[in-house]
Motif scaffolding. Sequence first.
Motif, short mmCIF file in Angstrom:
data_model
loop_
_atom_site.label_atom_id
_atom_site.label_comp_id
_atom_site.label_asym_id
_atom_site.label_seq_id
_atom_site.Cartn_x
_atom_site.Cartn_y
_atom_site.Cartn_z
N LYS A 26 18.12 9.58 -33.14
CA LYS A 26 18.45 8.43 -33.07
C LYS A 26 17.44 7.70 -34.50
O LYS A 26 18.10 7.64 -35.43
CB LYS A 26 17.88 7.47 -31.88
N THR A 27 16.43 7.19 -34.45
CA THR A 27 15.77 6.54 -35.41
C THR A 27 15.11 7.60 -36.36
O THR A 27 14.39 7.22 -37.34
CB THR A 27 14.64 5.65 -35.16
N SER A 28 15.07 8.85 -36.03
CA SER A 28 14.43 10.06 -36.78
C SER A 28 13.09 9.89 -37.13
O SER A 28 12.49 10.12 -38.31
CB SER A 28 15.37 10.27 -37.92
N SER A 29 12.14 9.16 -36.11
CA SER A 29 10.76 9.05 -36.28
C SER A 29 10.56 8.11 -37.60
O SER A 29 9.32 7.88 -37.89
CB SER A 29 10.11 10.30 -36.65
N ARG A 30 11.31 7.34 -37.72
CA ARG A 30 11.20 6.20 -38.51
C ARG A 30 10.92 4.77 -38.15
O ARG A 30 10.35 3.64 -38.64
CB ARG A 30 12.35 5.94 -39.71
N GLY A 31 10.70 4.80 -36.66
CA GLY A 31 10.63 3.48 -36.27
C GLY A 31 11.80 2.42 -36.15
O GLY A 31 12.97 3.07 -36.28
N HIS A 32 11.73 1.24 -35.89
CA HIS A 32 12.74 0.38 -36.02
C HIS A 32 12.84 -0.56 -37.12
O HIS A 32 11.89 -1.23 -37.45
CB HIS A 32 12.93 -0.38 -34.70
N LYS A 33 13.93 -0.84 -37.75
CA LYS A 33 14.57 -1.66 -38.78
C LYS A 33 13.42 -1.87 -39.75
O LYS A 33 12.45 -0.88 -40.04
CB LYS A 33 14.36 -3.16 -38.11
N GLY A 34 13.16 -2.63 -40.70
CA GLY A 34 12.18 -2.80 -41.81
C GLY A 34 12.55 -1.83 -42.78
O GLY A 34 13.42 -1.01 -43.02
N GLN A 35 12.22 -2.22 -44.12
CA GLN A 35 12.20 -1.49 -45.19
C GLN A 35 11.92 -0.07 -45.35
O GLN A 35 12.64 0.71 -45.88
CB GLN A 35 11.30 -2.08 -46.45
N LYS A 36 11.01 0.29 -44.53
CA LYS A 36 10.57 1.64 -44.62
C LYS A 36 11.50 2.54 -43.71
O LYS A 36 11.46 3.69 -44.02
CB LYS A 36 9.23 1.88 -44.04
N SER A 37 12.27 2.10 -42.80
CA SER A 37 13.17 2.95 -41.85
C SER A 37 14.47 3.01 -42.87
O SER A 37 15.45 3.99 -42.40
CB SER A 37 13.52 1.95 -40.73
N ARG A 38 14.61 2.25 -43.71
CA ARG A 38 16.01 2.66 -44.66
C ARG A 38 15.68 3.89 -45.78
O ARG A 38 14.65 4.23 -45.94
CB ARG A 38 16.38 1.23 -45.65
N SER A 39 17.02 4.42 -46.12
CA SER A 39 16.82 5.32 -46.84
C SER A 39 16.55 4.94 -48.41
O SER A 39 17.35 3.82 -48.74
CB SER A 39 17.96 6.38 -46.91
N GLY A 40 16.18 5.81 -49.42
CA GLY A 40 16.10 5.26 -50.65
C GLY A 40 15.03 4.31 -51.00
O GLY A 40 15.29 3.68 -51.92
N VAL A 41 14.27 3.95 -50.17
CA VAL A 41 13.37 2.71 -50.65
C VAL A 41 11.98 3.38 -50.59
O VAL A 41 11.38 3.90 -49.71
CB VAL A 41 13.51 1.71 -49.30
N ALA A 42 11.27 3.21 -51.50
CA ALA A 42 9.77 3.43 -51.67
C ALA A 42 9.14 2.00 -52.24
O ALA A 42 9.55 1.28 -53.33
CB ALA A 42 9.67 4.39 -52.89
N ILE A 43 7.95 1.85 -51.64
CA ILE A 43 7.32 0.67 -51.87
C ILE A 43 6.24 1.19 -52.90
O ILE A 43 4.82 1.67 -52.56
CB ILE A 43 6.60 0.18 -50.53
#
Length: 150
Positions: A26-43
């Motif tokens: 499901k969320t592949s250990s990324r948690g739910h929603k938010g910028q960090k759960s999306r692919s190709g995003v680095a802060i």
Amino acid sequence: MKLNSLVKNNKKKLRVGRGIGSGRGKTSSRGHKGQKSRSGVAIKSFEGGQMPLYRRLPKRGFKSLSKKNMAILNLSKIQNIYEKNKNEFKSSLDLKSLKEKKIINKKYLKLKILGTGELKTKIDITAHFASKQAQEKITKAGGKLNIIKK
């Protein structure tokens, strides 16, 4: 010597997002929603609220808006130029002639003469600026210094 120390790590890479049975679905250990759960995003340069490095370090340096493109020549350099190119310089030296002989770069707009070194030959020099020491040494050698006023 143990055999395990020579063999590379043979653990398989954990493949996330392969269904709920894998435990990493499901969320592949990324948690739910938010910028960090999306692919190709680095802060980038975000340090968890800590003051980032680029803001902790002081600003340094200064670029002048009124930078003058000025060629600076010492008397020792002029003496060397004259000794190498005796035939080309007929006892007079100015910015235009130096540019034509490709001794200084064509980007320079003004010429400044400084007094480091000795001048042995009689040379007439036309420049925009000159130090007092340079003026004294040129007149002592029997040459003339013409200062262009603009």
